[in-house]
Design an enzyme around this catalytic site. Structure first.
Site, PDB file in Angstrom:
ATOM      1  N   LYS A 128       0.853  -1.190   0.000  1.00 23.62           N
ATOM      2  CA  LYS A 128       0.000   0.000   0.000  1.00 23.62           C
ATOM      3  C   LYS A 128       0.883   1.231   0.000  1.00 23.62           C
ATOM      4  CE  LYS A 128      -4.373   1.243   0.285  1.00 23.62           C
ATOM      5  NZ  LYS A 128      -5.490   0.628  -0.444  1.00 23.62           N
TER       6      LYS A 128
ATOM      7  N   VAL B 213     -19.758   1.659  -5.102  1.00 22.05           N
ATOM      8  CA  VAL B 213     -20.026   0.235  -4.846  1.00 22.05           C
ATOM      9  C   VAL B 213     -21.467   0.040  -4.363  1.00 22.05           C
ATOM     10  CG1 VAL B 213     -19.394  -1.771  -3.428  1.00 22.05           C
ATOM     11  CG2 VAL B 213     -17.594  -0.283  -4.327  1.00 22.05           C
TER      12      VAL B 213
ATOM     13  N   GLY C 118     -24.261   3.505   2.740  1.00 25.30           N
ATOM     14  CA  GLY C 118     -23.364   4.127   1.767  1.00 25.30           C
ATOM     15  C   GLY C 118     -23.737   3.722   0.352  1.00 25.30           C
ATOM     16  N   VAL C 119     -24.206   4.697  -0.435  1.00 24.28           N
ATOM     17  CA  VAL C 119     -24.586   4.387  -1.817  1.00 24.28           C
ATOM     18  C   VAL C 119     -23.705   5.166  -2.789  1.00 24.28           C
ATOM     19  CG1 VAL C 119     -26.892   3.463  -1.507  1.00 24.28           C
ATOM     20  CG2 VAL C 119     -26.577   5.948  -1.497  1.00 24.28           C
ATOM     21  N   GLY C 120     -22.391   5.012  -2.589  1.00 27.71           N
ATOM     22  CA  GLY C 120     -21.414   5.569  -3.514  1.00 27.71           C
ATOM     23  C   GLY C 120     -21.283   4.612  -4.689  1.00 27.71           C
TER      24      GLY C 120
HETATM   25  P1  NAD Z   1     -17.495   5.966  -2.506  1.00 32.46           P
HETATM   26  O1  NAD Z   1     -16.732   7.085  -1.925  1.00 32.46           O
HETATM   27  O2  NAD Z   1     -17.942   6.057  -3.923  1.00 32.46           O
HETATM   28  O3  NAD Z   1     -18.812   5.697  -1.619  1.00 32.46           O
HETATM   29  C1  NAD Z   1     -18.827   5.766  -0.230  1.00 32.46           C
HETATM   30  C2  NAD Z   1     -20.177   6.381   0.159  1.00 32.46           C
HETATM   31  O4  NAD Z   1     -20.315   6.346   1.579  1.00 32.46           O
HETATM   32  C3  NAD Z   1     -20.311   7.831  -0.267  1.00 32.46           C
HETATM   33  O5  NAD Z   1     -21.505   7.994  -0.989  1.00 32.46           O
HETATM   34  C4  NAD Z   1     -20.345   8.583   1.049  1.00 32.46           C
HETATM   35  O6  NAD Z   1     -21.144   9.744   0.987  1.00 32.46           O
HETATM   36  C5  NAD Z   1     -20.949   7.538   1.963  1.00 32.46           C
HETATM   37  N1  NAD Z   1     -20.748   7.770   3.391  1.00 32.46           N
HETATM   38  C6  NAD Z   1     -19.703   8.361   4.017  1.00 32.46           C
HETATM   39  N2  NAD Z   1     -19.910   8.358   5.361  1.00 32.46           N
HETATM   40  C7  NAD Z   1     -21.111   7.735   5.578  1.00 32.46           C
HETATM   41  C8  NAD Z   1     -21.863   7.400   6.721  1.00 32.46           C
HETATM   42  N3  NAD Z   1     -21.460   7.732   7.954  1.00 32.46           N
HETATM   43  N4  NAD Z   1     -23.025   6.734   6.561  1.00 32.46           N
HETATM   44  C9  NAD Z   1     -23.476   6.402   5.336  1.00 32.46           C
HETATM   45  N5  NAD Z   1     -22.802   6.700   4.202  1.00 32.46           N
HETATM   46  C10 NAD Z   1     -21.639   7.354   4.324  1.00 32.46           C
HETATM   47  O7  NAD Z   1     -16.615   4.654  -2.260  1.00 32.46           O
HETATM   48  P2  NAD Z   1     -16.803   3.234  -2.947  1.00 32.46           P
HETATM   49  O8  NAD Z   1     -15.823   3.091  -4.044  1.00 32.46           O
HETATM   50  O9  NAD Z   1     -18.238   2.991  -3.200  1.00 32.46           O
HETATM   51  O10 NAD Z   1     -16.304   2.273  -1.779  1.00 32.46           O
HETATM   52  C11 NAD Z   1     -17.152   1.981  -0.691  1.00 32.46           C
HETATM   53  C12 NAD Z   1     -16.371   1.195   0.350  1.00 32.46           C
HETATM   54  O11 NAD Z   1     -15.880  -0.002  -0.244  1.00 32.46           O
HETATM   55  C13 NAD Z   1     -15.143   1.936   0.878  1.00 32.46           C
HETATM   56  O12 NAD Z   1     -14.981   1.578   2.233  1.00 32.46           O
HETATM   57  C14 NAD Z   1     -14.015   1.359   0.057  1.00 32.46           C
HETATM   58  O13 NAD Z   1     -12.779   1.428   0.739  1.00 32.46           O
HETATM   59  C15 NAD Z   1     -14.465  -0.063  -0.117  1.00 32.46           C
HETATM   60  N6  NAD Z   1     -13.916  -0.742  -1.282  1.00 32.46           N
HETATM   61  C16 NAD Z   1     -14.127  -0.216  -2.514  1.00 32.46           C
HETATM   62  C17 NAD Z   1     -13.600  -0.866  -3.624  1.00 32.46           C
HETATM   63  C18 NAD Z   1     -13.821  -0.339  -5.012  1.00 32.46           C
HETATM   64  O14 NAD Z   1     -13.500  -1.042  -5.968  1.00 32.46           O
HETATM   65  N7  NAD Z   1     -14.360   0.840  -5.180  1.00 32.46           N
HETATM   66  C19 NAD Z   1     -12.879  -2.063  -3.471  1.00 32.46           C
HETATM   67  C20 NAD Z   1     -12.714  -2.585  -2.186  1.00 32.46           C
HETATM   68  C21 NAD Z   1     -13.249  -1.910  -1.104  1.00 32.46           C
END
Ligand code: NAD
Length: 374
Positions: free
Chosen positions: A103, A207, A203-205
């Site tokens: 990392k 993923v 969390g609806v980002g």
């Molecule tokens: P992202 O930033 O697109 O989405 C995260 C979402 O969580 C955002 O919409 C944010 O507003 C929301 N959020 C923040 N604090 C919050 C809270 N207290 N309550 C509810 N929602 C909240 O990130 P992502 O790419 O969707 O990743 C989501 C998670 O999965 C992260 O923890 C990331 O480390 C993990 N992850 C992602 C990947 C990938 O390929 N993107 C791979 C492995 C792990």
């Protein structure tokens, strides 16, 4: 070589004590989990302060994304790099990938520091490691940023599809989480159908929202929380998800909880409140304390799909890209196997009456031990 008194650096006793104790503390952090190497890099002109932690290269080059964060201290950044690198070793090993765990963390405010020169300098640093560590995107690193890194090194993945990369990994990550969730549902409910199941997605980002799409297609009843109003409105409008408050997500009577936002959401407070029988989500490091909270879930008969197993779609994508084996079809086939591995882990955990994440870690360690012999 023994230093003569003339060779000795002229430093005060106080400075000498400080540097000795700092050195000891780095090795103290490396020793418990056998980290191989930690490299620091500083560039005054661009303000670059980078740390690369290499946990293991037993299976192949250490791979893991770059996280940029305004850490309160360098020590905090180092701890983060060390912890995350180890997690990558387990994630890749259990996923059958021929890469190790590493990392990179960049210390500082992305808005202030990130520009072409900064990112290319970082690329030069990565290149100086000669492929022992391969980077990708993570928090505060965009596809565009990685393009700059690529100008200086070929040891970078997760590049835009338009230039031959695997692009955003969130789609494949969400699919893997969905597969893991189905395997866990099979273990808990006797069927992997999610039709009619109440699923709380935190969390609806990138993923979380894709996961919601899969769930709704399968006629699950989906509840969502997020700090972003616009993201909530979108999933509510497009998929009919029910919006709940940030804190209320732990209290709704759901069958499944899917943490897709933050780490450490499985803790003393939330485990006491959750009524679900299954936990499967995309967030990293979901258990606030691996031992304690893993045991609490087991005692409550909650089927916990280990995070590093079900969210491995992203590392599958970048590893395939690095080895020139990337295609969407291949990747979705690979992520589909998360179902089988998760099922095996959960069955063994049930037989041995132990926590699934322990079984998954043991499987990863066994694979590393056996492949290292080759
Ligand atoms: P992202 O930033 O697109 O989405 C995260 C979402 O969580 C955002 O919409 C944010 O507003 C929301 N959020 C923040 N604090 C919050 C809270 N207290 N309550 C509810 N929602 C909240 O990130 P992502 O790419 O969707 O990743 C989501 C998670 O999965 C992260 O923890 C990331 O480390 C993990 N992850 C992602 C990947 C990938 O390929 N993107 C791979 C492995 C792990």
């Amino acid at each position: 070589m023994k230093l003569t008194s003339a060779d000795q650096p002229v430093i005060s006793q106080e400075k000498s004590d400080t540097s000795t104790s700092q050195l000891a503390s780095i090795f103290d952090q490396m020793a418990p989990h056998d980290h191989e190497q930690i490299v620091h890099y500083y560039d005054k002109a661009t303000g670059l302060k980078a740390i690369v932690a290499i946990h293991s290269t037993a299976l192949g080059p250490a791979m893991g994304g770059t996280r940029m964060w305004n850490y309160v201290s360098d020590a905090e950044a180092l701890t983060d790099a060390i912890r995350l690198a180890r997690g990558m070793t387990y994630k890749s090993a259990i996923s059958g990938l021929n890469v190790g765990g590493g990392k990179a963390v960049l210390v500082g405010d992305p808005d202030q520091l990130k520009n072409e020169a900064y990112l290319r300098k970082f690329g030069q640093f990565i290149d100086s490691l000669n492929g022992k560590y391969v980077t990708a995107g993570d928090v505060n690193m965009t596809l565009r940023d990685l393009e700059y890194v690529r100008m200086e090194t070929c040891h970078v993945t997760g590049l835009p599809e338009a230039i031959g990369g695997s692009g955003s990994s969130s789609l494949i990550t969400a699919y893997g989480v969905y597969m893991g969730m189905k395997a866990a549902a099979k273990e808990a409910f006797g069927t992997d159908s999610l039709e009619g199941k109440k699923v709380a997605v935190q969390g609806v980002g990138a993923v979380g929202s894709t996961l919601v799409e899969y769930l709704v297609k399968e006629k699950a009843v989906v509840f969502v929380s997020d700090v972003s109003e616009s993201k909530l409105q979108r999933v509510s409008r497009e998929f009919g998800a029910h919006v709940v408050s940030l804190d209320g997500i732990y209290d709704i009577p759901a069958d499944i909880y899917a943490p897709c936002a933050l780490g450490a959401t499985l803790n003393d407070d939330t485990i006491a409140r959750l009524t679900c029988q299954v936990i499967a989500g995309g967030a990293n490091n979901q258990l606030a304390n691996e031992q304690r909270h893993g045991t609490m879930l087991q005692e409550r008969d909650v089927v916990y799909a280990p995070d590093f197993l079900v969210n491995a779609g992203g590392i599958m994508a970048v590893a395939a890209e690095y080895f020139g084996m990337y295609s969407k079809e291949y990747l979705f086939q690979k992520a589909e196997r998360i179902y089988d591995v998760c099922q095996k882990v959960l069955q063994q955990a049930a037989q041995q009456q132990t926590e699934p994440h322990r079984i998954a870690m043991k499987m990863a360690e066994d694979r590393i031990a056996s492949i290292s012999q080759l």
